[in-house]
Scaffold this active site. Sequence first.
Site, PDB file in Angstrom:
ATOM      1  N   PHE A 140       1.176  -1.861   0.248  1.00  0.00           N
ATOM      2  CA  PHE A 140       0.136  -0.405   0.319  1.00  0.00           C
ATOM      3  C   PHE A 140       1.129   1.392  -0.210  1.00  0.00           C
ATOM      4  O   PHE A 140       0.437   2.543  -0.345  1.00  0.00           O
ATOM      5  CB  PHE A 140      -0.860   0.215   1.559  1.00  0.00           C
ATOM      6  N   GLY A 145       1.491   3.653  -3.475  1.00  0.00           N
ATOM      7  CA  GLY A 145       0.278   4.913  -3.842  1.00  0.00           C
ATOM      8  C   GLY A 145       0.007   5.770  -2.826  1.00  0.00           C
ATOM      9  O   GLY A 145      -0.699   6.140  -2.436  1.00  0.00           O
ATOM     10  N   HIS A 146       0.061   4.983  -1.302  1.00  0.00           N
ATOM     11  CA  HIS A 146      -0.160   6.081  -0.394  1.00  0.00           C
ATOM     12  C   HIS A 146       0.938   6.366   1.050  1.00  0.00           C
ATOM     13  O   HIS A 146       1.213   5.868   1.860  1.00  0.00           O
ATOM     14  CB  HIS A 146      -0.869   5.065   0.570  1.00  0.00           C
ATOM     15  N   PHE A 147       1.589   7.429   0.492  1.00  0.00           N
ATOM     16  CA  PHE A 147       1.437   8.549  -0.295  1.00  0.00           C
ATOM     17  C   PHE A 147       3.307   8.608  -0.930  1.00  0.00           C
ATOM     18  O   PHE A 147       3.883   8.730   0.197  1.00  0.00           O
ATOM     19  CB  PHE A 147       1.007   9.702   0.160  1.00  0.00           C
ATOM     20  N   VAL A 186       2.253   7.078   4.493  1.00  0.00           N
ATOM     21  CA  VAL A 186       1.059   6.622   5.845  1.00  0.00           C
ATOM     22  C   VAL A 186       0.714   5.914   5.324  1.00  0.00           C
ATOM     23  O   VAL A 186       0.345   5.397   4.879  1.00  0.00           O
ATOM     24  CB  VAL A 186       0.345   8.195   5.798  1.00  0.00           C
TER      25      VAL A 186
END
Length: 145
Positions: free
Chosen positions: A45, A48-50, A55
């Site tokens: 994850f 893309g986060h972020f 985070v």
Amino acid sequence: MELSAEEIRKILPHRYPMLLVDRITELVPGQMAKGRKCVSMNEPFFQGHFPGKPVMPGVLILEALAQTGAVALLSKEENKGKLALFGGVKSCRFRKQVVPGDVLEMTCEIKDLRGPVGSGICEARVDGTLACRAEILFALTDRKN
């Protein structure tokens, strides 16, 4: 009672990338579990986060808490082989960002259980600082349904 990653896999049906509990550090079957998630930059994850500021998504913190509670429920003899489904979130507050390198220490105490439906009070902490507190709802069901 402590449980290793392999012992957790015998209780929960979750697998990579959705198994979000690395170890159970304390367990009272049917009542409470404490678990640990070592947050790594290799988590899918974080792509893309972020980008540039990784985070851990709040919904995944909630899922990790729910899985910790599910271990408490499903380790009770009469619940073995069942599924603990996420039923909802009654209240939730995020207090601290969870980032790569953090160790998420999670606690879930089963508050209420009426038949197959109940709730748990959950907390996630990093270095003793509260990151998230939530009351989650769940339902137990047979795996075959």
